[in-house]
Design a protein around this motif. Structure first.
Motif, short mmCIF file in Angstrom:
data_model
loop_
_atom_site.label_atom_id
_atom_site.label_comp_id
_atom_site.label_asym_id
_atom_site.label_seq_id
_atom_site.Cartn_x
_atom_site.Cartn_y
_atom_site.Cartn_z
N GLN A 72 -1.14 8.18 4.20
CA GLN A 72 -1.78 7.32 5.29
C GLN A 72 -0.58 6.66 5.96
OE1 GLN A 72 -2.96 7.41 2.14
NE2 GLN A 72 -5.00 8.88 2.62
N TYR A 73 0.33 5.86 5.24
CA TYR A 73 1.28 5.14 5.80
C TYR A 73 1.92 5.72 6.83
CZ TYR A 73 5.84 2.73 6.07
OH TYR A 73 6.87 2.26 6.68
N ASP B 96 -1.65 -3.60 10.21
CA ASP B 96 -1.41 -3.09 8.88
C ASP B 96 -2.55 -2.67 8.29
OD1 ASP B 96 -2.74 -5.23 7.72
OD2 ASP B 96 -1.09 -6.26 7.10
N CYS B 97 -2.37 -2.16 7.07
CA CYS B 97 -3.59 -1.41 6.34
C CYS B 97 -4.78 -2.36 6.45
CB CYS B 97 -3.21 -1.01 4.99
SG CYS B 97 -1.82 -0.04 4.93
N CYS C 88 -7.75 -2.74 8.84
CA CYS C 88 -9.28 -2.14 8.83
C CYS C 88 -9.92 -2.16 7.48
CB CYS C 88 -8.94 -0.65 9.37
SG CYS C 88 -8.53 -0.52 10.91
N ARG D 225 -16.22 2.96 1.57
CA ARG D 225 -16.36 4.38 2.43
C ARG D 225 -17.60 4.63 3.01
NH1 ARG D 225 -14.35 9.42 1.35
NH2 ARG D 225 -12.49 8.75 0.52
N ARG D 226 -17.54 5.45 3.98
CA ARG D 226 -18.60 5.68 4.90
C ARG D 226 -19.14 4.75 5.78
NH1 ARG D 226 -18.62 10.27 1.52
NH2 ARG D 226 -19.56 9.35 -0.12
N ASN D 227 -18.43 3.35 5.45
CA ASN D 227 -19.13 2.53 6.32
C ASN D 227 -18.39 2.43 7.85
OD1 ASN D 227 -20.24 -0.09 7.20
ND2 ASN D 227 -19.10 -1.38 5.55
N ARG E 110 -9.44 12.41 5.95
CA ARG E 110 -9.46 11.48 7.38
C ARG E 110 -8.09 11.33 7.51
NH1 ARG E 110 -13.59 10.49 10.33
NH2 ARG E 110 -14.76 9.75 8.59
N CYS F 61 1.04 -1.17 -0.04
CA CYS F 61 0.06 -0.22 -0.05
C CYS F 61 0.95 1.12 0.00
CB CYS F 61 -1.13 -0.08 1.10
SG CYS F 61 -1.52 -1.69 1.64
N PHE G 218 -15.86 0.14 10.32
CA PHE G 218 -14.63 0.97 11.03
C PHE G 218 -14.40 1.14 12.55
CE2 PHE G 218 -14.41 2.42 6.50
CZ PHE G 218 -13.33 2.11 6.17
N ILE H 270 -14.13 7.06 15.37
CA ILE H 270 -13.09 7.55 14.42
C ILE H 270 -13.41 8.99 14.12
CG2 ILE H 270 -12.82 5.71 13.04
CD1 ILE H 270 -14.76 6.48 10.89
N LEU I 146 -0.33 6.65 10.07
CA LEU I 146 -0.54 5.32 10.62
C LEU I 146 0.64 4.72 11.48
CD1 LEU I 146 -2.86 3.26 11.47
CD2 LEU I 146 -1.80 1.69 9.66
C1 HEC Z 1 -7.29 1.47 12.55
C2 HEC Z 1 -8.11 1.48 11.23
C3 HEC Z 1 -7.30 1.66 10.09
C4 HEC Z 1 -6.22 1.45 9.48
C5 HEC Z 1 -5.12 0.38 10.26
C6 HEC Z 1 -6.14 2.02 8.24
N1 HEC Z 1 -7.30 2.76 8.01
FE1 HEC Z 1 -7.31 3.91 6.09
N2 HEC Z 1 -9.22 4.51 6.96
C7 HEC Z 1 -9.58 4.34 8.31
C8 HEC Z 1 -10.96 4.80 8.54
C9 HEC Z 1 -11.96 4.73 9.72
C10 HEC Z 1 -11.05 5.67 7.10
C11 HEC Z 1 -12.40 6.75 6.93
C12 HEC Z 1 -13.50 5.94 5.90
C13 HEC Z 1 -14.53 6.50 5.68
O1 HEC Z 1 -14.44 8.07 5.78
O2 HEC Z 1 -15.69 5.96 5.05
C14 HEC Z 1 -10.04 5.28 6.21
C15 HEC Z 1 -9.86 5.89 4.99
C16 HEC Z 1 -8.67 5.63 4.23
C17 HEC Z 1 -8.35 6.35 3.10
C18 HEC Z 1 -9.23 7.56 2.34
C19 HEC Z 1 -9.17 8.74 3.08
C20 HEC Z 1 -10.01 10.06 2.44
O3 HEC Z 1 -10.44 10.76 3.59
O4 HEC Z 1 -10.37 10.13 1.46
C21 HEC Z 1 -7.42 5.94 2.52
C22 HEC Z 1 -6.83 6.44 1.38
C23 HEC Z 1 -6.67 4.92 3.26
N3 HEC Z 1 -7.82 4.88 4.44
C24 HEC Z 1 -5.56 4.13 3.35
C25 HEC Z 1 -5.20 3.66 4.30
C26 HEC Z 1 -3.79 2.89 4.20
C27 HEC Z 1 -2.87 3.08 3.07
C28 HEC Z 1 -3.53 2.24 5.44
C29 HEC Z 1 -2.13 1.58 5.78
C30 HEC Z 1 -1.19 2.29 5.81
C31 HEC Z 1 -4.60 2.47 6.23
N4 HEC Z 1 -5.62 3.08 5.58
C32 HEC Z 1 -4.88 1.76 7.49
C33 HEC Z 1 -9.24 3.48 9.07
C34 HEC Z 1 -7.94 2.77 9.07
#
Ligand code: HEC
Ligand code: HEC
Ligand code: HEC
Ligand code: HEC
Ligand code: HEC
Ligand code: HEC
Ligand code: HEC
Length: 413
Positions: free
Chosen positions: A303-304, A320-321, A324, A332-334, A397, A256, A338, A368, A307
């Protein structure tokens, strides 16, 4: 009579023999002639010689993943431009981008789409540019690319989803500009592109661009896997396919991180499309960062970095990614889904915030909303109109999971 008969049968035998030998020789020379099924069409070839065959070939054996993947932002992040994929309007009245020195008008002629340029203070005339490729699923917006021969350029008119309007492409001036599109721009929005001078030029083989973030960007080129399993329908364990969940955490994150850890413009080895899952991403590319930048990671596209700076990540060996995210689904929006992920770790003996101190009663159990709030991006912003003094920004986010002060929590989810 008898002699004639004998000769007749001898001749027949000879004909049969020659026919069979010809058939045998032909089959040896063309082993797959019985069916193209075992020879899937090659869409492009990676620098390492492995062939890409595209997600349509995966459908017959991975039907569920295939069909849910079609709905993801990944799959839809780039496509050939047409009336389904272009989101901007070509209707008179809402088809204009008016900048200080130049005015663009978007025009549709049956199944073709054009950007016309009118210079305000010059007599210069430029032919219209066609919309050929769409970049962006449209969550935030779209950018469009145009071919001039085999050279690829970015159009100045982009589409901004929240305002449903045409905007000047991020980073463009208020006069007309053509920006060549190199691998460094499309490396995160297409699966693979065949560039004539990889990593540098903007001349591509049009037929060999694999649009969207498709299966083989994360699972490596899969021709051998497909051929093997088509020939061995009885085989139940995967051949010629890397098991991502048995890789180390860093190698899993790298899948990722190649697109979600900043722009990684410092190419140390190979070209922007060289890295493949299972390899060490840091050997291929790094971010060029100043001290200030590394302290303030932007919410856009990193995001990497965010996180991995969070306590949740640092204090668990497995996160890791995919803890979640299901990479094959549009989630998205679920929000409920999450939040459940948080309570998988934060319940029972693991600490959770107390209801009184955190007003979590009013916010429900929306973890969140308070701990991964939407934050304004500092790196991408666009001007909605020339008269706008305020630049409209994107709220994204954050993945820095921590305790935020009330005023930092800007928007509701
Ligand atoms: C602890 C839980 C969690 C982890 C681990 C996680 N995410 Fe997310 N991520 C979320 C949540 C919650 C959202 C928001 C989803 C939404 O708005 O519907 C999100 C949204 C995103 C988005 C969209 C952002 C936006 O606002 O448009 C991206 C891109 C993303 N994640 C990438 C990653 C990547 C790459 C990793 C690993 C490095 C990662 N996520 C790890 C919880 C997580
Ligand atoms: C003719 C059938 C067939 C086709 C076509 C096919 N696969 Fe598979 N694949 C299998 C079988 C069988 C397995 C092993 C059982 C399973 O995990 O579902 C498998 C497993 C996998 C796995 C899991 C590997 C593991 O062990 O964790 C991945 C990833 C995968 N395939 C990706 C793809 C991709 C990507 C494509 C298309 C480019 C594709 N497959 C096309 C039959 C096929
Ligand atoms: C390092 C990877 C990377 C590079 C390089 C990159 N992008 Fe992106 N782009 C992303 C990610 C990831 C997102 C999703 C939003 C986020 O995480 O902030 C995105 C979002 C977008 C969007 C909005 C998509 C939507 O559906 O809302 C557009 C348009 C876009 N990028 C265009 C471009 C253009 C044009 C270039 C080249 C000048 C480019 N990107 C270079 C990773 C990249
Ligand atoms: C954004 C990256 C990404 C894309 C795109 C992607 N996958 Fe995956 N896939 C993964 C990861 C990561 C795993 C491992 C999941 C885990 O560890 O929980 C996985 C696991 C799998 C598995 C084995 C486990 C399972 O869920 O059955 C199969 C089969 C598979 N993918 C097939 C596909 C196919 C087919 C496509 C395209 C239609 C595809 N994947 C697209 C990242 C991706
Ligand atoms: C080849 C580059 C690439 C890879 C690899 C990649 N992503 Fe993305 N990802 C993107 C881009 C580009 C977008 C923005 C798509 C858009 O909206 O146009 C995105 C968007 C997302 C989103 C937001 C989805 C939505 O509905 O808005 C999530 C979540 C996400 N990626 C997670 C992951 C995870 C998890 C992995 C690893 C398993 C991964 N990505 C691997 C490029 C990539
Ligand atoms: C894989 C397990 C795991 C998941 C999933 C997880 N966390 Fe954590 N989290 C931890 C651990 C371990 C810590 C550090 C010890 C502690 O504070 O409980 C932590 C710490 C925290 C902290 C305190 C951070 C600080 O800087 O003091 C907050 C807030 C938090 N998590 C919220 C969340 C939210 C919200 C989610 C869901 C989006 C989530 N966590 C998902 C394991 C997890
Ligand atoms: C209304 C905002 C809000 C919501 C909703 C919320 N929290 Fe918190 N959380 C806070 C605040 C403020 C703190 C710091 C004060 C405290 O400990 O209560 C905190 C602290 C934490 C901590 C660190 C506790 C410690 O002592 O180190 C964790 C872990 C945590 N929250 C997890 C969660 C989880 C999981 C959820 C969803 C079930 C959640 N929070 C929902 C605001 C919130």
């Amino acid at each position: 009579m008898q002699i004639l008969n004998k000769r007749f049968f001898l001749n027949c035998g000879l004909v049969v023999m020659i026919t069979s030998i010809t058939a045998l020789v032909y089959r040896c020379k063309n082993p797959n002639v019985e069916s193209d099924y075992y020879n899937p069409v090659v869409l492009a070839t990676h620098f390492n010689g492995e062939h890409y065959v595209g997600s349509e070939t995966c459908m017959e054996c991975h039907a569920d993943i295939y069909s849910s993947h079609l709905k993801t932002a990944h799959y839809n992040t780039s496509a050939i431009a047409n009336k389904e994929t272009i989101l901007g309007s070509f209707e008179p009245g809402s088809n204009v981008l008016d900048l200080e020195y130049v005015k663009f008008t978007m025009e549709r002629k049956s199944d073709s789409f054009y950007q016309h340029i009118a210079y305000k203070n010059r007599l210069k005339k430029t032919p219209p540019s066609s919309f050929d490729i769409v970049i962006g699923s449209g969550v935030m917006g779209q950018t469009y690319l145009t071919w001039q021969g085999d050279e690829l350029f970015q159009l100045q008119s982009s589409y901004h989803s929240p305002a449903d309007t045409w905007v000047n492409s991020p980073g463009f001036p208020t006069y007309a500009l053509e920006r060549p599109v190199r691998d460094g721009c499309i490396k995160c929005h297409v699966t693979f592109a065949t560039n004539r001078t990889p990593g540098q030029g903007n001349q591509y083989d049009k037929e060999k661009i694999i649009y969207g973030v498709d299966c083989e960007r994360c699972h490596r080129p899969a021709a051998k896997h497909v051929v093997y399993h088509r020939k061995h329908p009885e085989a139940s364990t995967a051949k010629f396919m890397l098991k991502i969940d048995s890789l180390s955490r860093q190698r899993r994150l790298d899948v990722c991180a190649q697109c979600h850890s900043g722009s990684r413009t410092n190419q140390l080895k190979g070209f922007p499309f060289s890295f493949l899952t299972g390899e060490d991403l840091n050997e291929y590319s790094r971010n060029i960062t100043t001290k200030k930048q590394s302290q303030e990671l932007d919410v856009h596209g990193n995001q990497y970095g965010l996180l991995t700076s969070s306590e949740c990540f640092k204090q668990t060996p497995t996160m890791d990614c995919t803890t979640c995210h299901n990479p094959h689904k549009n989630q998205r929006r679920n929000t409920d889904y999450f939040n459940q992920k948080c309570t998988q770790c934060h319940s029972g003996n693991v600490k959770t915030c107390s209801a009184e101190t955190s007003q979590s009663k009013t916010m429900g159990n929306d973890c969140i909303a308070c701990h991964m709030p939407k934050i304004r991006s500092q790196s991408i912003s666009i001007k909605l109109t020339e008269k706008d003094s305020v630049e409209s920004s994107f709220n994204i986010r954050t993945h820095l999971i921590k305790i935020y002060a009330n005023q930092e929590i800007s928007g509701k989810p």
